[in-house]
Design an enzyme around this catalytic site. Structure first.
Site, PDB file in Angstrom:
ATOM      1  N   HIS B  69       0.871  -1.183   0.000  1.00 32.14           N
ATOM      2  CA  HIS B  69       0.000   0.000   0.000  1.00 32.14           C
ATOM      3  C   HIS B  69       0.905   1.228   0.000  1.00 32.14           C
ATOM      4  O   HIS B  69       1.589   1.506   0.988  1.00 32.14           O
ATOM      5  CB  HIS B  69      -0.936   0.007   1.206  1.00 32.14           C
ATOM      6  CG  HIS B  69      -2.059  -0.971   1.074  1.00 32.14           C
ATOM      7  ND1 HIS B  69      -2.697  -1.540   2.152  1.00 32.14           N
ATOM      8  CD2 HIS B  69      -2.670  -1.474  -0.027  1.00 32.14           C
ATOM      9  CE1 HIS B  69      -3.655  -2.365   1.716  1.00 32.14           C
ATOM     10  NE2 HIS B  69      -3.656  -2.331   0.392  1.00 32.14           N
ATOM     11  N   GLU B  72       1.770   4.035   2.756  1.00 34.92           N
ATOM     12  CA  GLU B  72       2.238   3.633   4.086  1.00 34.92           C
ATOM     13  C   GLU B  72       3.754   3.777   4.148  1.00 34.92           C
ATOM     14  O   GLU B  72       4.503   2.807   4.242  1.00 34.92           O
ATOM     15  CB  GLU B  72       1.751   2.204   4.367  1.00 34.92           C
ATOM     16  CG  GLU B  72       0.217   2.137   4.370  1.00 34.92           C
ATOM     17  CD  GLU B  72      -0.365   0.734   4.382  1.00 34.92           C
ATOM     18  OE1 GLU B  72       0.394  -0.251   4.467  1.00 34.92           O
ATOM     19  OE2 GLU B  72      -1.608   0.614   4.299  1.00 34.92           O
ATOM     20  N   ARG B 127      -3.141   4.761  -2.445  1.00 37.55           N
ATOM     21  CA  ARG B 127      -2.970   3.502  -1.737  1.00 37.55           C
ATOM     22  C   ARG B 127      -2.783   2.323  -2.695  1.00 37.55           C
ATOM     23  O   ARG B 127      -2.117   1.336  -2.368  1.00 37.55           O
ATOM     24  CB  ARG B 127      -4.240   3.285  -0.907  1.00 37.55           C
ATOM     25  CG  ARG B 127      -4.410   2.002  -0.169  1.00 37.55           C
ATOM     26  CD  ARG B 127      -5.713   2.081   0.619  1.00 37.55           C
ATOM     27  NE  ARG B 127      -5.881   0.979   1.539  1.00 37.55           N
ATOM     28  CZ  ARG B 127      -6.451  -0.173   1.219  1.00 37.55           C
ATOM     29  NH1 ARG B 127      -6.877  -0.370  -0.005  1.00 37.55           N
ATOM     30  NH2 ARG B 127      -6.595  -1.115   2.123  1.00 37.55           N
ATOM     31  N   HIS B 195       2.530  -3.766   6.612  1.00 39.26           N
ATOM     32  CA  HIS B 195       1.666  -2.605   6.370  1.00 39.26           C
ATOM     33  C   HIS B 195       1.804  -1.618   7.533  1.00 39.26           C
ATOM     34  O   HIS B 195       2.458  -1.900   8.529  1.00 39.26           O
ATOM     35  CB  HIS B 195       0.198  -3.042   6.284  1.00 39.26           C
ATOM     36  CG  HIS B 195      -0.142  -3.873   5.093  1.00 39.26           C
ATOM     37  ND1 HIS B 195      -1.009  -3.457   4.122  1.00 39.26           N
ATOM     38  CD2 HIS B 195       0.271  -5.110   4.710  1.00 39.26           C
ATOM     39  CE1 HIS B 195      -1.122  -4.398   3.192  1.00 39.26           C
ATOM     40  NE2 HIS B 195      -0.363  -5.413   3.527  1.00 39.26           N
ATOM     41  N   GLU B 269       0.789  -4.538  10.936  1.00 40.51           N
ATOM     42  CA  GLU B 269       0.407  -3.128  10.819  1.00 40.51           C
ATOM     43  C   GLU B 269       1.316  -2.395  11.802  1.00 40.51           C
ATOM     44  O   GLU B 269       1.222  -2.630  13.003  1.00 40.51           O
ATOM     45  CB  GLU B 269      -1.060  -2.899  11.200  1.00 40.51           C
ATOM     46  CG  GLU B 269      -2.069  -3.563  10.286  1.00 40.51           C
ATOM     47  CD  GLU B 269      -2.315  -2.783   9.006  1.00 40.51           C
ATOM     48  OE1 GLU B 269      -1.760  -1.680   8.841  1.00 40.51           O
ATOM     49  OE2 GLU B 269      -3.074  -3.295   8.158  1.00 40.51           O
TER      50      GLU B 269
END
Lengths: 94, 308
Positions: B69, B72, B127, B195, B269
Protein backbone atom coordinates in the site's frame (compact mmCIF):
# COMPACT_ATOMS: atom_id res chain seq x y z
CA UNK A 1 -0.87 17.55 -7.70
CA UNK A 2 -3.82 16.70 -5.51
CA UNK A 3 -4.06 18.74 -2.37
CA UNK A 4 -5.96 18.16 0.83
CA UNK A 5 -6.73 21.62 2.19
CA UNK A 6 -9.23 21.42 5.00
CA UNK A 7 -9.37 17.64 5.05
CA UNK A 8 -9.59 16.37 8.59
CA UNK A 9 -8.92 12.94 10.01
CA UNK A 10 -11.46 12.06 12.65
CA UNK A 11 -10.85 9.36 15.20
CA UNK A 12 -14.01 7.64 16.34
CA UNK A 13 -14.08 5.06 19.11
CA UNK A 14 -17.36 3.10 19.00
CA UNK A 15 -18.82 2.59 22.45
CA UNK A 16 -21.11 -0.31 21.66
CA UNK A 17 -22.37 -2.60 18.93
CA UNK A 18 -24.98 -0.08 17.81
CA UNK A 19 -22.38 2.61 17.24
CA UNK A 20 -20.15 0.05 15.59
CA UNK A 21 -22.88 -0.72 13.06
CA UNK A 22 -23.61 2.95 12.46
CA UNK A 23 -19.96 3.68 11.77
CA UNK A 24 -19.75 0.65 9.50
CA UNK A 25 -22.59 2.11 7.45
CA UNK A 26 -20.36 5.10 6.73
CA UNK A 27 -18.06 2.85 4.70
CA UNK A 28 -20.56 3.15 1.85
CA UNK A 29 -19.87 6.88 1.57
CA UNK A 30 -17.29 6.94 -1.21
CA UNK A 31 -16.00 10.39 -0.31
CA UNK A 32 -14.73 9.09 3.03
CA UNK A 33 -11.32 7.50 3.21
CA UNK A 34 -11.07 4.97 6.02
CA UNK A 35 -7.48 5.06 7.24
CA UNK A 36 -8.23 2.35 9.73
CA UNK A 37 -11.23 0.13 9.48
CA UNK A 38 -14.14 -0.67 11.70
CA UNK A 39 -13.08 -3.61 13.82
CA UNK A 40 -14.60 -3.82 17.28
CA UNK A 41 -16.06 -1.84 20.13
CA UNK A 42 -13.46 0.38 21.82
CA UNK A 43 -11.03 0.22 18.92
CA UNK A 44 -10.47 3.49 17.05
CA UNK A 45 -11.61 4.10 13.49
CA UNK A 46 -9.75 6.86 11.64
CA UNK A 47 -11.49 8.51 8.70
CA UNK A 48 -10.13 11.16 6.34
CA UNK A 49 -12.98 13.53 5.58
CA UNK A 50 -12.84 16.08 2.75
CA UNK A 51 -13.68 19.63 3.75
CA UNK A 52 -16.98 19.57 1.87
CA UNK A 53 -18.23 16.57 3.84
CA UNK A 54 -17.11 17.64 7.29
CA UNK A 55 -20.21 19.52 8.39
CA UNK A 56 -22.60 16.82 7.31
CA UNK A 57 -20.59 14.01 8.85
CA UNK A 58 -20.04 15.78 12.16
CA UNK A 59 -23.73 16.58 12.39
CA UNK A 60 -24.56 12.96 11.66
CA UNK A 61 -22.17 11.71 14.35
CA UNK A 62 -23.59 14.14 16.89
CA UNK A 63 -27.15 13.14 16.06
CA UNK A 64 -26.23 9.52 16.74
CA UNK A 65 -24.41 10.44 19.95
CA UNK A 66 -21.12 9.18 18.55
CA UNK A 67 -18.08 10.90 20.01
CA UNK A 68 -15.09 11.76 17.85
CA UNK A 69 -11.82 13.57 18.16
CA UNK A 70 -9.98 15.44 15.45
CA UNK A 71 -6.76 13.54 14.92
CA UNK A 72 -5.56 15.80 12.10
CA UNK A 73 -7.00 19.30 11.83
CA UNK A 74 -5.79 20.12 8.32
CA UNK A 75 -4.09 17.34 6.41
CA UNK A 76 -2.47 19.64 3.87
CA UNK A 77 -0.62 21.50 6.62
CA UNK A 78 0.96 18.23 7.70
CA UNK A 79 1.77 17.25 4.13
CA UNK A 80 3.43 20.63 3.57
CA UNK A 81 5.52 20.10 6.69
CA UNK A 82 6.47 16.63 5.51
CA UNK A 83 7.47 18.00 2.10
CA UNK A 84 9.53 20.80 3.62
CA UNK A 85 11.31 18.34 5.85
CA UNK A 86 12.16 16.11 2.89
CA UNK A 87 13.45 19.02 0.84
CA UNK A 88 15.49 20.27 3.75
CA UNK A 89 16.97 16.80 4.27
CA UNK A 90 17.79 16.54 0.56
CA UNK A 91 19.56 19.92 0.64
CA UNK A 92 21.56 18.87 3.69
CA UNK A 93 22.49 15.64 1.93
CA UNK A 94 23.75 17.55 -1.09
CA UNK B 1 24.99 9.52 -0.11
CA UNK B 2 28.11 7.85 -1.41
CA UNK B 3 27.52 4.70 0.58
CA UNK B 4 24.80 3.06 2.61
CA UNK B 5 26.71 4.13 5.73
CA UNK B 6 25.81 7.74 5.01
CA UNK B 7 22.25 7.02 3.90
CA UNK B 8 19.87 8.86 6.19
CA UNK B 9 17.50 6.22 7.50
CA UNK B 10 15.69 8.77 9.64
CA UNK B 11 14.22 10.51 6.58
CA UNK B 12 11.68 9.50 3.98
CA UNK B 13 13.11 8.85 0.53
CA UNK B 14 11.64 8.71 -2.93
CA UNK B 15 11.76 5.79 -5.34
CA UNK B 16 15.03 6.81 -7.02
CA UNK B 17 16.78 7.23 -3.70
CA UNK B 18 15.62 3.82 -2.48
CA UNK B 19 16.68 2.24 -5.78
CA UNK B 20 20.12 3.81 -5.44
CA UNK B 21 20.32 2.58 -1.87
CA UNK B 22 19.60 -0.96 -3.01
CA UNK B 23 22.24 -0.83 -5.70
CA UNK B 24 24.80 0.55 -3.25
CA UNK B 25 23.99 -2.17 -0.74
CA UNK B 26 24.54 -4.84 -3.39
CA UNK B 27 27.80 -3.25 -4.53
CA UNK B 28 29.09 -3.01 -0.97
CA UNK B 29 28.14 -6.58 -0.04
CA UNK B 30 28.48 -8.67 -3.18
CA UNK B 31 28.98 -11.92 -1.32
CA UNK B 32 25.81 -11.49 0.72
CA UNK B 33 23.35 -9.34 -1.21
CA UNK B 34 22.08 -9.50 -4.76
CA UNK B 35 19.22 -7.80 -6.52
CA UNK B 36 16.59 -9.76 -8.37
CA UNK B 37 14.07 -8.20 -10.71
CA UNK B 38 11.01 -10.40 -10.41
CA UNK B 39 8.86 -8.47 -12.88
CA UNK B 40 7.63 -5.07 -13.91
CA UNK B 41 4.95 -2.85 -12.52
CA UNK B 42 2.07 -1.77 -14.73
CA UNK B 43 3.96 1.38 -15.67
CA UNK B 44 7.13 -0.57 -16.39
CA UNK B 45 9.10 -0.02 -13.23
CA UNK B 46 11.28 -2.92 -12.08
CA UNK B 47 10.04 -4.97 -9.15
CA UNK B 48 13.28 -5.22 -7.22
CA UNK B 49 13.88 -7.82 -4.55
CA UNK B 50 17.02 -7.98 -2.43
CA UNK B 51 18.29 -11.47 -1.83
CA UNK B 52 20.43 -12.05 1.23
CA UNK B 53 22.19 -15.36 0.89
CA UNK B 54 25.41 -17.00 2.05
CA UNK B 55 25.24 -19.57 -0.70
CA UNK B 56 23.63 -22.89 -1.43
CA UNK B 57 20.97 -23.70 -3.92
CA UNK B 58 17.31 -23.01 -3.38
CA UNK B 59 17.71 -22.87 0.36
CA UNK B 60 14.65 -22.53 2.55
CA UNK B 61 13.78 -18.88 2.55
CA UNK B 62 12.03 -16.06 4.32
CA UNK B 63 10.14 -13.42 2.34
CA UNK B 64 9.53 -9.90 3.66
CA UNK B 65 7.70 -7.20 1.71
CA UNK B 66 6.96 -3.58 2.53
CA UNK B 67 4.94 -0.93 0.79
CA UNK B 68 2.27 -2.88 -1.07
CA UNK B 69 0.00 0.00 0.00
CA UNK B 70 1.95 2.91 -1.36
CA UNK B 71 0.98 5.62 1.11
CA UNK B 72 2.24 3.63 4.09
CA UNK B 73 5.61 5.32 3.90
CA UNK B 74 6.94 4.07 7.19
CA UNK B 75 6.92 0.56 5.73
CA UNK B 76 9.22 1.30 2.78
CA UNK B 77 11.42 3.29 5.16
CA UNK B 78 11.50 0.39 7.61
CA UNK B 79 12.29 -2.04 4.80
CA UNK B 80 15.29 0.07 3.87
CA UNK B 81 16.46 0.01 7.48
CA UNK B 82 15.94 -3.80 7.65
CA UNK B 83 18.16 -4.25 4.59
CA UNK B 84 21.01 -2.35 6.21
CA UNK B 85 20.40 -4.11 9.51
CA UNK B 86 20.82 -7.50 7.88
CA UNK B 87 24.22 -6.69 6.38
CA UNK B 88 25.34 -4.95 9.55
CA UNK B 89 24.34 -7.77 11.89
CA UNK B 90 25.44 -10.67 9.73
CA UNK B 91 28.57 -12.10 11.32
CA UNK B 92 27.95 -10.16 14.53
CA UNK B 93 24.53 -11.20 15.74
CA UNK B 94 24.66 -14.98 16.28
CA UNK B 95 20.93 -15.46 15.74
CA UNK B 96 20.82 -13.67 12.39
CA UNK B 97 24.08 -15.26 11.31
CA UNK B 98 22.69 -18.71 12.04
CA UNK B 99 19.57 -17.91 10.06
CA UNK B 100 21.55 -16.69 7.06
CA UNK B 101 23.90 -19.66 7.20
CA UNK B 102 20.92 -21.93 6.61
CA UNK B 103 18.27 -19.82 4.93
CA UNK B 104 17.95 -16.99 2.43
CA UNK B 105 16.03 -13.78 3.06
CA UNK B 106 14.17 -12.02 0.26
CA UNK B 107 13.17 -8.41 0.86
CA UNK B 108 10.95 -6.39 -1.48
CA UNK B 109 11.18 -2.83 -0.17
CA UNK B 110 8.91 -1.11 -2.68
CA UNK B 111 6.27 -3.67 -3.56
CA UNK B 112 4.07 -1.15 -5.38
CA UNK B 113 6.50 1.22 -7.12
CA UNK B 114 3.92 2.94 -9.37
CA UNK B 115 1.78 3.75 -6.38
CA UNK B 116 4.79 4.87 -4.37
CA UNK B 117 5.95 7.17 -7.15
CA UNK B 118 2.42 8.56 -7.36
CA UNK B 119 2.40 9.32 -3.63
CA UNK B 120 5.52 11.41 -4.16
CA UNK B 121 4.41 13.14 -7.33
CA UNK B 122 0.63 13.49 -7.45
CA UNK B 123 -1.31 12.21 -4.47
CA UNK B 124 0.26 11.52 -1.08
CA UNK B 125 -2.83 9.59 -0.04
CA UNK B 126 -2.71 7.08 -2.91
CA UNK B 127 -2.97 3.50 -1.74
CA UNK B 128 -3.51 1.25 -4.76
CA UNK B 129 -1.64 0.26 -7.90
CA UNK B 130 -1.87 2.42 -11.01
CA UNK B 131 -3.79 1.71 -14.21
CA UNK B 132 -4.36 3.57 -17.48
CA UNK B 133 -6.66 6.52 -17.48
CA UNK B 134 -10.27 6.17 -18.56
CA UNK B 135 -12.05 6.72 -15.34
CA UNK B 136 -11.38 8.73 -12.24
CA UNK B 137 -10.32 5.62 -10.42
CA UNK B 138 -7.05 4.21 -11.62
CA UNK B 139 -5.86 1.20 -9.74
CA UNK B 140 -6.45 -1.91 -7.71
CA UNK B 141 -5.91 -2.68 -4.05
CA UNK B 142 -3.15 -5.25 -4.42
CA UNK B 143 -4.02 -6.68 -1.02
CA UNK B 144 -7.39 -7.79 -2.37
CA UNK B 145 -6.08 -9.19 -5.64
CA UNK B 146 -4.76 -12.58 -4.51
CA UNK B 147 -6.41 -15.86 -5.33
CA UNK B 148 -7.68 -16.54 -1.83
CA UNK B 149 -11.42 -16.11 -1.55
CA UNK B 150 -11.05 -13.59 -4.37
CA UNK B 151 -14.20 -11.59 -4.94
CA UNK B 152 -15.70 -12.43 -1.57
CA UNK B 153 -16.78 -10.11 1.23
CA UNK B 154 -14.34 -7.47 2.37
CA UNK B 155 -13.26 -6.41 -1.10
CA UNK B 156 -15.00 -4.15 -3.56
CA UNK B 157 -15.99 -4.60 -7.19
CA UNK B 158 -16.20 -0.82 -7.56
CA UNK B 159 -13.06 0.54 -9.26
CA UNK B 160 -13.41 3.76 -7.32
CA UNK B 161 -13.21 2.00 -3.99
CA UNK B 162 -9.98 1.93 -2.02
CA UNK B 163 -10.49 -1.83 -1.69
CA UNK B 164 -11.16 -2.50 -5.39
CA UNK B 165 -10.10 -6.10 -5.95
CA UNK B 166 -9.37 -5.84 -9.67
CA UNK B 167 -10.98 -7.68 -12.58
CA UNK B 168 -9.58 -11.08 -11.66
CA UNK B 169 -7.20 -12.70 -9.20
CA UNK B 170 -3.56 -11.85 -9.89
CA UNK B 171 -4.53 -9.26 -12.52
CA UNK B 172 -1.95 -6.89 -11.04
CA UNK B 173 1.59 -7.48 -12.25
CA UNK B 174 2.87 -6.43 -8.83
CA UNK B 175 0.94 -9.36 -7.36
CA UNK B 176 1.43 -11.84 -10.20
CA UNK B 177 5.20 -11.32 -10.07
CA UNK B 178 5.30 -12.37 -6.42
CA UNK B 179 2.96 -15.28 -7.13
CA UNK B 180 5.24 -16.52 -9.90
CA UNK B 181 8.32 -16.03 -7.77
CA UNK B 182 6.88 -17.88 -4.77
CA UNK B 183 5.72 -20.76 -6.95
CA UNK B 184 8.95 -21.07 -8.87
CA UNK B 185 11.04 -20.87 -5.72
CA UNK B 186 9.01 -23.53 -3.97
CA UNK B 187 10.91 -23.41 -0.70
CA UNK B 188 9.72 -20.27 1.06
CA UNK B 189 8.99 -21.09 4.69
CA UNK B 190 7.94 -17.73 6.07
CA UNK B 191 6.17 -14.86 4.32
CA UNK B 192 5.80 -11.55 6.13
CA UNK B 193 3.90 -8.70 4.51
CA UNK B 194 4.28 -5.36 6.28
CA UNK B 195 1.67 -2.60 6.37
CA UNK B 196 1.01 0.48 8.49
CA UNK B 197 -0.58 1.54 10.78
CA UNK B 198 -2.67 0.45 13.85
CA UNK B 199 -0.22 -1.92 15.57
CA UNK B 200 -1.30 -5.43 14.81
CA UNK B 201 0.33 -8.71 13.95
CA UNK B 202 -1.95 -11.09 12.13
CA UNK B 203 -2.02 -14.53 10.59
CA UNK B 204 -4.55 -16.11 8.17
CA UNK B 205 -7.35 -16.17 7.45
CA UNK B 206 -9.02 -12.96 6.41
CA UNK B 207 -11.53 -14.32 3.94
CA UNK B 208 -13.07 -17.01 6.11
CA UNK B 209 -13.78 -17.64 9.77
CA UNK B 210 -12.37 -21.14 9.38
CA UNK B 211 -9.31 -21.38 11.56
CA UNK B 212 -6.05 -22.36 9.91
CA UNK B 213 -4.82 -25.78 10.96
CA UNK B 214 -1.71 -24.22 12.51
CA UNK B 215 -3.67 -21.61 14.45
CA UNK B 216 -2.36 -22.58 17.89
CA UNK B 217 1.26 -22.36 16.80
CA UNK B 218 0.79 -19.15 14.80
CA UNK B 219 -1.08 -17.53 17.67
CA UNK B 220 1.59 -18.44 20.22
CA UNK B 221 4.34 -17.23 17.91
CA UNK B 222 2.53 -13.95 17.28
CA UNK B 223 2.21 -13.45 21.03
CA UNK B 224 5.93 -14.02 21.50
CA UNK B 225 6.79 -11.72 18.58
CA UNK B 226 4.78 -8.79 19.89
CA UNK B 227 6.05 -9.41 23.39
CA UNK B 228 9.61 -9.13 22.08
CA UNK B 229 8.66 -6.07 20.03
CA UNK B 230 7.31 -4.31 23.09
CA UNK B 231 10.51 -4.77 25.08
CA UNK B 232 12.13 -1.83 23.28
CA UNK B 233 9.63 0.99 23.74
CA UNK B 234 6.58 -0.66 25.28
CA UNK B 235 4.59 -0.44 22.04
CA UNK B 236 1.46 -2.53 22.38
CA UNK B 237 0.16 -4.66 19.53
CA UNK B 238 -3.01 -6.66 19.00
CA UNK B 239 -2.67 -10.05 17.41
CA UNK B 240 -4.76 -12.87 16.01
CA UNK B 241 -6.24 -13.97 12.72
CA UNK B 242 -7.04 -11.21 10.24
CA UNK B 243 -10.78 -11.79 10.34
CA UNK B 244 -10.90 -11.75 14.13
CA UNK B 245 -8.47 -8.89 14.64
CA UNK B 246 -9.29 -6.39 11.94
CA UNK B 247 -12.04 -7.30 9.47
CA UNK B 248 -13.17 -9.75 6.86
CA UNK B 249 -11.01 -9.23 3.79
CA UNK B 250 -10.95 -11.48 0.76
CA UNK B 251 -8.10 -11.79 -1.72
CA UNK B 252 -5.44 -10.97 0.86
CA UNK B 253 -1.74 -11.67 0.50
CA UNK B 254 -1.02 -14.02 3.37
CA UNK B 255 -4.20 -16.04 2.92
CA UNK B 256 -2.82 -16.98 -0.47
CA UNK B 257 0.68 -17.71 0.81
CA UNK B 258 -0.67 -19.88 3.62
CA UNK B 259 -2.78 -21.82 1.13
CA UNK B 260 0.38 -22.36 -0.90
CA UNK B 261 1.84 -24.18 2.09
CA UNK B 262 3.82 -21.34 3.66
CA UNK B 263 2.94 -21.97 7.28
CA UNK B 264 4.56 -18.92 8.82
CA UNK B 265 2.50 -16.32 6.98
CA UNK B 266 2.08 -13.06 8.86
CA UNK B 267 1.11 -9.49 8.20
CA UNK B 268 2.05 -6.48 10.31
CA UNK B 269 0.41 -3.13 10.82
CA UNK B 270 3.20 -0.93 12.15
CA UNK B 271 3.27 1.88 14.67
CA UNK B 272 0.38 4.22 15.31
CA UNK B 273 1.00 7.23 17.50
CA UNK B 274 -2.65 8.20 17.40
CA UNK B 275 -1.74 11.60 15.99
CA UNK B 276 -0.41 11.27 12.47
CA UNK B 277 -1.76 8.20 10.69
CA UNK B 278 0.03 7.80 7.37
CA UNK B 279 1.92 11.05 7.91
CA UNK B 280 4.05 9.53 10.64
CA UNK B 281 6.90 11.96 11.27
CA UNK B 282 10.23 10.77 9.97
CA UNK B 283 11.73 10.77 13.45
CA UNK B 284 9.51 7.74 14.10
CA UNK B 285 11.05 5.66 11.32
CA UNK B 286 14.01 4.23 13.19
CA UNK B 287 12.12 3.46 16.41
CA UNK B 288 9.43 1.76 14.34
CA UNK B 289 11.94 -0.26 12.35
CA UNK B 290 13.94 -1.21 15.44
CA UNK B 291 11.01 -2.55 17.38
CA UNK B 292 9.61 -4.34 14.32
CA UNK B 293 12.97 -5.98 13.74
CA UNK B 294 12.71 -7.68 17.13
CA UNK B 295 9.42 -9.28 16.11
CA UNK B 296 10.80 -10.23 12.72
CA UNK B 297 13.75 -11.94 14.37
CA UNK B 298 11.40 -13.91 16.61
CA UNK B 299 9.44 -15.15 13.60
CA UNK B 300 12.55 -15.87 11.54
CA UNK B 301 14.20 -17.74 14.44
CA UNK B 302 11.11 -19.82 14.97
CA UNK B 303 10.99 -20.61 11.27
CA UNK B 304 14.60 -21.74 11.36
CA UNK B 305 14.10 -23.89 14.44
CA UNK B 306 10.87 -25.50 13.31
CA UNK B 307 11.47 -26.89 9.84
CA UNK B 308 8.53 -28.40 8.06
Amino acid sequence: KETFEGHQVLRIVPKDEVQLALIKDLEDMSELDFWTDVTDVAYPVDIRVPFDSLMVLKAHLMSQDIDYTIMIDDLQVMLDEEQQEMESAARLGQ
Amino acid sequence: PRSTDTFDFSRYHNLNEISSFQDMLVAENPSLVSKLVIGQSYQGRPLNVLKFSTGGTNRPAIWIDTGIHSREWVTQASGTWFAKKIVTDFGKDPALTTILNKMDIFLEIVTNPDGFYYTHSNNRMWRKTRKPSGSGCYGVDPNRNWDAGFGGPGASSNPCSETYRGPRAHSESEVKSIVDFVRSHGNIKAFISIHAYSQMLMYPYGYTRTAVKDQAELHALAQRAISDLSTLYGTRYRYGSIINTIYQASGGTIDWTYNQGIKYSYTFELRDTGRYGFILPSNQIIPTAKETWLALMTIMNHTLNNPY
